[in-house]
Design an enzyme around this catalytic site. Structure first.
Site, PDB file in Angstrom:
ATOM      1  N   ALA A  77       3.037  -2.327   3.697  1.00  0.00           N
ATOM      2  CA  ALA A  77       2.735  -1.531   4.898  1.00  0.00           C
ATOM      3  C   ALA A  77       2.460  -2.212   6.266  1.00  0.00           C
ATOM      4  O   ALA A  77       1.555  -3.156   6.058  1.00  0.00           O
ATOM      5  CB  ALA A  77       1.655  -0.461   4.499  1.00  0.00           C
ATOM      6  N   SER A 107       0.810  -1.098   0.102  1.00  0.00           N
ATOM      7  CA  SER A 107      -0.067  -0.063  -0.042  1.00  0.00           C
ATOM      8  C   SER A 107       0.863   1.074   0.190  1.00  0.00           C
ATOM      9  O   SER A 107       1.774   1.240   1.009  1.00  0.00           O
ATOM     10  CB  SER A 107      -0.832   0.132   1.237  1.00  0.00           C
ATOM     11  OG  SER A 107      -1.737  -0.866   1.134  1.00  0.00           O
ATOM     12  N   HIS A 148      -5.133  -9.308  -1.570  1.00  0.00           N
ATOM     13  CA  HIS A 148      -5.068  -9.797  -0.237  1.00  0.00           C
ATOM     14  C   HIS A 148      -6.431 -10.933  -0.048  1.00  0.00           C
ATOM     15  O   HIS A 148      -7.526 -10.745  -0.566  1.00  0.00           O
ATOM     16  CB  HIS A 148      -5.400  -8.577   0.731  1.00  0.00           C
ATOM     17  CG  HIS A 148      -4.824  -7.240   0.427  1.00  0.00           C
ATOM     18  ND1 HIS A 148      -4.637  -6.434  -0.511  1.00  0.00           N
ATOM     19  CD2 HIS A 148      -3.808  -6.939   1.266  1.00  0.00           C
ATOM     20  CE1 HIS A 148      -3.783  -5.534  -0.409  1.00  0.00           C
ATOM     21  NE2 HIS A 148      -3.141  -5.693   0.648  1.00  0.00           N
ATOM     22  N   ASN A 204       2.351   3.053  11.051  1.00  0.00           N
ATOM     23  CA  ASN A 204       1.582   3.681  12.508  1.00  0.00           C
ATOM     24  C   ASN A 204       2.117   2.802  13.237  1.00  0.00           C
ATOM     25  O   ASN A 204       2.614   1.610  13.244  1.00  0.00           O
ATOM     26  CB  ASN A 204       0.310   3.286  12.099  1.00  0.00           C
ATOM     27  CG  ASN A 204      -0.330   1.999  11.779  1.00  0.00           C
ATOM     28  OD1 ASN A 204      -0.161   1.702  10.526  1.00  0.00           O
ATOM     29  ND2 ASN A 204      -0.664   1.108  12.762  1.00  0.00           N
ATOM     30  N   HIS A 257      -6.730   3.456   6.854  1.00  0.00           N
ATOM     31  CA  HIS A 257      -6.281   3.098   5.586  1.00  0.00           C
ATOM     32  C   HIS A 257      -5.683   4.572   5.117  1.00  0.00           C
ATOM     33  O   HIS A 257      -4.656   4.384   4.460  1.00  0.00           O
ATOM     34  CB  HIS A 257      -7.248   2.434   4.636  1.00  0.00           C
ATOM     35  CG  HIS A 257      -6.654   1.882   3.513  1.00  0.00           C
ATOM     36  ND1 HIS A 257      -5.407   1.109   3.400  1.00  0.00           N
ATOM     37  CD2 HIS A 257      -6.723   2.433   1.960  1.00  0.00           C
ATOM     38  CE1 HIS A 257      -4.658   0.893   2.147  1.00  0.00           C
ATOM     39  NE2 HIS A 257      -5.879   1.543   1.308  1.00  0.00           N
ATOM     40  N   MET A 279      -1.683  -7.095   7.092  1.00  0.00           N
ATOM     41  CA  MET A 279      -2.738  -7.864   6.271  1.00  0.00           C
ATOM     42  C   MET A 279      -2.069  -8.586   4.990  1.00  0.00           C
ATOM     43  O   MET A 279      -3.254  -9.200   4.452  1.00  0.00           O
ATOM     44  CB  MET A 279      -3.827  -7.179   6.056  1.00  0.00           C
ATOM     45  CG  MET A 279      -4.476  -6.465   7.357  1.00  0.00           C
ATOM     46  SD  MET A 279      -5.761  -5.328   6.992  1.00  0.00           S
ATOM     47  CE  MET A 279      -5.955  -4.310   8.171  1.00  0.00           C
ATOM     48  N   SER A 280      -0.978  -9.023   4.915  1.00  0.00           N
ATOM     49  CA  SER A 280      -0.454  -9.469   3.609  1.00  0.00           C
ATOM     50  C   SER A 280       0.687 -10.403   3.920  1.00  0.00           C
ATOM     51  O   SER A 280       1.006 -10.745   4.883  1.00  0.00           O
ATOM     52  CB  SER A 280      -0.332  -8.384   2.430  1.00  0.00           C
ATOM     53  OG  SER A 280       0.920  -7.678   2.984  1.00  0.00           O
ATOM     54  N   HIS A 318      -2.988   1.030  -4.248  1.00  0.00           N
ATOM     55  CA  HIS A 318      -1.978   0.122  -4.908  1.00  0.00           C
ATOM     56  C   HIS A 318      -2.267   0.488  -6.540  1.00  0.00           C
ATOM     57  O   HIS A 318      -3.021   1.241  -6.772  1.00  0.00           O
ATOM     58  CB  HIS A 318      -2.792  -1.368  -4.881  1.00  0.00           C
ATOM     59  CG  HIS A 318      -2.294  -1.971  -3.517  1.00  0.00           C
ATOM     60  ND1 HIS A 318      -1.485  -3.063  -3.238  1.00  0.00           N
ATOM     61  CD2 HIS A 318      -2.744  -1.699  -2.318  1.00  0.00           C
ATOM     62  CE1 HIS A 318      -1.152  -3.265  -2.263  1.00  0.00           C
ATOM     63  NE2 HIS A 318      -1.925  -2.513  -1.488  1.00  0.00           N
ATOM     64  N   TYR A 351      -8.324 -10.775   2.353  1.00  0.00           N
ATOM     65  CA  TYR A 351      -9.562 -10.208   2.478  1.00  0.00           C
ATOM     66  C   TYR A 351     -10.442  -9.541   1.656  1.00  0.00           C
ATOM     67  O   TYR A 351     -11.600  -9.448   1.573  1.00  0.00           O
ATOM     68  CB  TYR A 351      -9.479  -9.047   3.763  1.00  0.00           C
ATOM     69  CG  TYR A 351      -8.470  -7.667   3.263  1.00  0.00           C
ATOM     70  CD1 TYR A 351      -9.076  -6.623   2.413  1.00  0.00           C
ATOM     71  CD2 TYR A 351      -7.417  -7.696   3.701  1.00  0.00           C
ATOM     72  CE1 TYR A 351      -8.408  -5.633   2.054  1.00  0.00           C
ATOM     73  CE2 TYR A 351      -6.553  -6.786   3.140  1.00  0.00           C
ATOM     74  CZ  TYR A 351      -7.099  -5.696   2.549  1.00  0.00           C
ATOM     75  OH  TYR A 351      -6.331  -4.584   1.909  1.00  0.00           O
ATOM     76  N   GLU A 352      -9.943  -9.480   0.459  1.00  0.00           N
ATOM     77  CA  GLU A 352     -10.724  -8.904  -0.698  1.00  0.00           C
ATOM     78  C   GLU A 352     -11.607 -10.283  -1.487  1.00  0.00           C
ATOM     79  O   GLU A 352     -12.809  -9.774  -2.049  1.00  0.00           O
ATOM     80  CB  GLU A 352      -9.757  -8.749  -1.970  1.00  0.00           C
ATOM     81  CG  GLU A 352      -8.866  -7.380  -1.432  1.00  0.00           C
ATOM     82  CD  GLU A 352      -7.884  -7.096  -2.712  1.00  0.00           C
ATOM     83  OE1 GLU A 352      -8.454  -6.441  -3.919  1.00  0.00           O
ATOM     84  OE2 GLU A 352      -6.856  -7.372  -2.508  1.00  0.00           O
TER      85      GLU A 352
HETATM   86  N1  HPA Z   1      -2.509  -3.347  11.223  1.00  0.00           N
HETATM   87  C1  HPA Z   1      -2.541  -4.054  10.256  1.00  0.00           C
HETATM   88  N2  HPA Z   1      -2.236  -3.806   9.014  1.00  0.00           N
HETATM   89  C2  HPA Z   1      -1.628  -2.534   8.755  1.00  0.00           C
HETATM   90  C3  HPA Z   1      -1.344  -1.739   9.777  1.00  0.00           C
HETATM   91  C4  HPA Z   1      -1.733  -2.177  11.097  1.00  0.00           C
HETATM   92  O1  HPA Z   1      -1.642  -1.312  12.205  1.00  0.00           O
HETATM   93  N3  HPA Z   1      -0.652  -0.726   9.378  1.00  0.00           N
HETATM   94  C5  HPA Z   1      -0.758  -0.904   8.020  1.00  0.00           C
HETATM   95  N4  HPA Z   1      -1.172  -1.968   7.731  1.00  0.00           N
END
Ligand code: HPA
Length: 267
Positions: A110, A28, A80, A229, A241, A205-206, A58, A82-83
Site C-alpha cells: 500500500a 497492508s 518492515h 492515499n 494507517h 515503508m516497504s 497483515h 520499522y518494526e
Molecule cells: N506514506 C508512506 N507509506 C504509506 C502511505 C504514505 O502516504 N500510504 C500507505 N503507505
C-alpha cells in the site's frame, strides 16, 4: 543444514515437495489473497526465526499451494524495517522461498501517490525505486555477492507480462518510481515535495529491501503498489494507517484480477 533449508523442509512437510514457481508478498490490507491459495497455510509462528509480521492489516501466514494453476508461496504479511530496526527482516523468508524452488517474486504494498492522475484506489507498477532510507538489507553481508547491480532490478519481462495481464483484464495500471521512507511516521509535506522533485511517484515503508534481497538471491522480481492515499500535503484527506487499511481493498480487487490473470497466462 542452514536455517532456510530447515524451514523449507518444514514447509515441504506441510505443503508438499513440489517446487513453487512464484513467491508473492502481500501488503497492508491485501492479505486475504493468501486465503485463496489451495494448499497449506502455515503460521509464521510455526516457522522458527521467521520475523514477527505484526502490523495490523497483515495476515502472517505462509500459504503454499495452487493459484490459477501455478504453484505459489504467498506471504500474507511482511516484516518492515520499522518494526525491528532490521532492514534485512525479510531475508530469511526470501531465502526459504528460494529454497522452495521459486525463481520469481511479486511484491505488493500500500502506498501514497505523488501523482494527481493516480488517485487512491489506483494501481501503480514500479518501474524503479529510490532508496531514501539510507539503509540496506545487505549491510553486514560479508561476500562479494553484496555488490548487487540494481539496473533493471524491476524485471522488464515480468513487468511486460503484468502489463499485458492488466490490459487483458481492462484494469488501468500506472507505472512509476517508488520511494522508500523508513516509517513508521508518515512523511511531512516538505518531504513529499522533496521526493517529488527528486523523481518519486509513490511513497511507502516497504518493498525496496525485499527487491534488493530478491536480486541478491537471484530471484527475478516485480512490484505493484495499491495507492491508498495522496501523499502528505497533496489532499485534505487525513493520512492514517486506518485509512490505509480501509482503502486497500478498493485497489486490492483490481490487483487480484491482474495477479490471477498474470499467473493464468504464464507460458
Ligand atoms: N506514506 C508512506 N507509506 C504509506 C502511505 C504514505 O502516504 N500510504 C500507505 N503507505
Amino acid at each position: 543444514m542452514s536455517r532456510s533449508a530447515e524451514l523449507a523442509r518444514i514447509v515441504r512437510d506441510r505443503a508438499g515437495a513440489e517446487p513453487v514457481s512464484h513467491g508473492l508478498i502481500l501488503g497492508s490490507g491485501l492479505g486475504h489473497i493468501a486465503g485463496e491459495v489451495a494448499g497449506a497455510a502455515i503460521d509464521y509462528a510455526d516457522l522458527p526465526d521467521f520475523p514477527h509480521a505484526g502490523v495490523s492489516g497483515h495476515n502472517p501466514k505462509l500459504a503454499v499451494g495452487m493459484l490459477e494453476g501455478r504453484r505459489v508461496a504467498v506471504f500474507g504479511g511482511r516484516a518492515h524495517y520499522y518494526e525491528s530496526g532490521r532492514a534485512d527482516a525479510m531475508r530469511l523468508p526470501l531465502e526459504v522461498l528460494k529454497a522452495l524452488g521459486a525463481e520469481r517474486l511479486i511484491v505488493t504494498n500500500a502506498a501514497g501517490s505523488l501523482v494527481p492522475a493516480t488517485p487512491p484506489g489506483s494501481l501503480m507498477m514500479l518501474s524503479d525505486h529510490i532508496n531514501f532510507s539510507g539503509l540496506n538489507p545487505l549491510i553486514g553481508e560479508p561476500t562479494d555477492a553484496r555488490f548487487v547491480p540494481m539496473t533493471d532490478a524491476h524485471d522488464p519481462a515480468m513487468r511486460a507480462a503484468l502489463r499485458a495481464a492488466a490490459t487483458a483484464e481492462g484494469v488501468e495500471m500506472a507505472e512509476g518510481v517508488y520511494a522508500w521512507y523508513s516509517g513508521p511516521s508518515f512523511e511531512t509535506p516538505a518531504e513529499i515535495r522533496a521526493i517529488r522533485t527528486l523523481g518519486g511517484d509513490a511513497v511507502g515503508m516497504s518493498t525496496v529491501p525485499e527487491v534488493i534481497l530478491a536480486r541478491f538471491l537471484g530471484l527475478r522480481v516485480a512490484a505493484i503498489s495499491v495507492i491508498t492515499n495522496m501523499a502528505a500535503g497533496m489532499s485534505d484527506e487525513k493520512i492514517s494507517h486506518d485509512h490505509t487499511k480501509a482503502m486497500a481493498p478498493v485497489g486490492a480487487a483490481k490487483l487480484e484480477r491482474v495477479l490471477r490473470r498474470y499467473l493464468r497466462d504464464l507460458d
